[in-house]
Design an enzyme around this catalytic site. Structure first.
Site, PDB file in Angstrom:
ATOM      1  N   PRO A   1       0.815  -1.224   0.000  1.00 53.21           N
ATOM      2  CA  PRO A   1       0.000   0.000   0.000  1.00 53.21           C
ATOM      3  C   PRO A   1       0.848   1.274   0.000  1.00 53.21           C
ATOM      4  CG  PRO A   1      -0.504  -1.461   1.870  1.00 53.21           C
ATOM      5  CD  PRO A   1       0.798  -1.890   1.315  1.00 53.21           C
ATOM      6  N   GLU A   2       2.161   1.119  -0.025  1.00 50.30           N
ATOM      7  CA  GLU A   2       3.021   2.304   0.016  1.00 50.30           C
ATOM      8  C   GLU A   2       3.791   2.430  -1.302  1.00 50.30           C
ATOM      9  OE1 GLU A   2       4.785   3.138   3.978  1.00 50.30           O
ATOM     10  OE2 GLU A   2       3.745   1.325   4.643  1.00 50.30           O
ATOM     11  N   MET A   3       5.085   2.095  -1.320  1.00 48.87           N
ATOM     12  CA  MET A   3       5.849   2.256  -2.560  1.00 48.87           C
ATOM     13  C   MET A   3       5.794   1.013  -3.446  1.00 48.87           C
ATOM     14  SD  MET A   3       9.033   4.435  -0.908  1.00 48.87           S
ATOM     15  CE  MET A   3       9.933   4.718  -2.436  1.00 48.87           C
TER      16      MET A   3
END
Length: 336
Positions: A138-140
Site C-alpha cells: 500500500p506504500e511504494m
C-alpha cells in the site's frame, strides 16, 4: 580578570534554574549544543556518517523511481518541507491506496532519537525501517530487485556509491536503504527548549516554563522523555480506552505496546495518535491525560502544556532540493 570571569560563570551555573534540574531529574534531555556530542548520539558505528553518504542518501530519499509506480518517494509521506509527515490521517500510497490499517505516518524529523522504529517497534533503527515502506504494497510497492535495477541503471548513482563507500561496494537494496537511513539520521531540529536545558535560562518565556512545570507535574514526562520526548515502547490505553480505537485495526505489538511518538515539532505534525483521528492539539492533550494518566486536565493545565509544546518547534536543517540522475534505457519503466 580571567579568574573573576571564571568565578562568575561558576556562580551562574550553580544558580541555574531549579526547573532545569527538575526537568533533567524527570528524564528530559536536550539535543546537545556541541556538534561533536550530537554526532555521538546520531551516528551509526556500522555505517559512519560522511558528507558523501548524506548527499547520496538525500537523492535516494527524494527519488520517486524507487517505487513501483515511480511517482512516490520517501518524501511523499515524510515531507521535509513541512513537519516531516504527510498531514493526513492515513497515508496514501501505490494506486492511491489509503493505508489499510489506517495508520498515520510519523514524522521523520528527530526519528533518530527513537530507540525503536514504527508504531509497533518492529524495526531496530532507521536503516531497517527504510526497507519497510519501499516494499509495502500500500506504500511504494517495489521489490528489492526493482530498487537495485533502478539505481544500478544510472552511472551517476553508481559513481556516487563508489565515492561514498569505495570502488568495491555492491549496490544492493540493503545498501540503498542504509544510505537513506543515514540521511535521515541528520534530520534533527534543536529548539528553544534545548537551549533552556543546555543552560540558557532566557530561551523559554515565563509561560513556557510554567507549561514545562505542568508537563512534568501531571506526568507527561513519564512517557515523553529522553532526547526525543518519546521513542520508547509503552503501554497504551493505560486507564481508559482511546475514543477512536475502533478506527483501523492497529493494536500495537504482540503485547499491546505502542511506540511513544516524539513531541518535537508537535504543532506541525497534526493529525495526532496512531490513526490520526484527532486534529486539535488541545483535544490530543486532554485525551492523553484521560487514557494514559487517568486525570481530567483543566483548560488551564491543557493550555499551559500546549504553550510549552510550542517551545519544541525546532530549527530544521537547511536542505537544497537534489538534482536526480537522469534515467537511462536500462532504467525500469513505471508499473501502474
Amino acid at each position: 580578570m580571567k579568574l573573576l570571569s571564571t568565578l562568575t560563570l561558576t556562580t551562574s551555573l550553580l544558580m541555574a534554574s531549579p526547573l532545569i534540574k527538575e526537568a533533567k531529574d524527570a528524564g528530559l534531555k536536550p539535543i546537545p549544543s556541541s556538534q561533536t556530542e550530537l554526532l555521538k548520539l546520531i551516528d551509526n558505528p556500522n555505517n559512519p556518517i560522511t558528507n558523501a553518504k548524506i548527499e547520496l542518501g538525500k537523492k535516494l530519499y527524494f527519488d520517486p523511481r524507487l517505487s513501483k509506480s515511480e511517482i512516490i518517494s520517501c518524501n511523499s509521506c515524510h515531507n521535509l518541507a513541512e513537519g516531516g509527515d504527510d498531514g493526513v490521517e492515513a497515508s496514501i500510497g501505490n494506486k492511491w491506496t489509503q493505508n489499510p490499517h489506517h495508520v498515520n505516518a510519523p514524522t521523520v524529523y528527530n526519528a533518530v532519537f527513537n530507540n525503536i522504529q514504527f508504531w509497533d517497534g518492529r524495526a531496530k533503527d532507521l536503516e531497517e525501517q527504510a526497507q519497510g515502506p519501499i516494499q509495502a504494497h500500500p506504500e511504494m510497492a517495489a521489490t528489492k530487485e526493482h530498487v537495485e535495477n533502478v539505481v544500478n541503471s544510472m552511472p551517476e548513482y553508481v559513481n556516487e556509491f563508489h565515492n561514498a563507500y569505495g570502488d568495491d561496494v555492491k549496490i544492493s537494496f540493503e545498501k540503498v536503504t542504509d544510505t537513506i537511513g543515514l540521511f535521515e539520521r541528520i534530520l534533527v531540529t534543536p529548539s528553544p527548549y534545548d537551549d533552556f536545558l543546555n543552560g540558557k535560562e532566557n530561551a523559554l518565556t515565563t509561560e513556557q516554563k510554567q507549561g514545562l512545570k505542568t508537563f512534568i507535574k501531571v506526568g507527561c514526562a513519564s512517557c515523553h522523555t529522553g532526547v526525543g520526548l518519546g521513542g520508547e515502547m509503552n503501554a497504551f490505553n493505560v486507564v481508559a480506552t482511546y475514543k477512536y480505537m475502533n478506527v483501523g485495526d492497529f493494536k500495537g505489538d504482540k503485547n499491546g505496546m505502542v511506540r511513544v511518538p516524539t513531541l518535537r515539532n508537535i504543532t506541525q505534525t497534526a493529525p495526532y495518535f496512531h490513526n490520526g483521528k484527532i486534529w486539535n492539539l488541545i483535544d490530543a492533550i486532554k485525551e492523553m491525560g484521560r487514557i494514559q494518566l487517568g486525570v481530567k486536565l483543566s483548560d488551564k493545565q491543557t493550555q499551559e502544556i500546549k504553550t510549552f509544546l510550542k517551545a519544541l518547534t525546532g530549527i530544521k536543517p537547511t536542505l537544497t532540493l537534489p538534482m536526480l540522475p537522469a534515467s537511462t534505457d536500462k532504467t525500469p519503466k513505471p508499473v501502474n
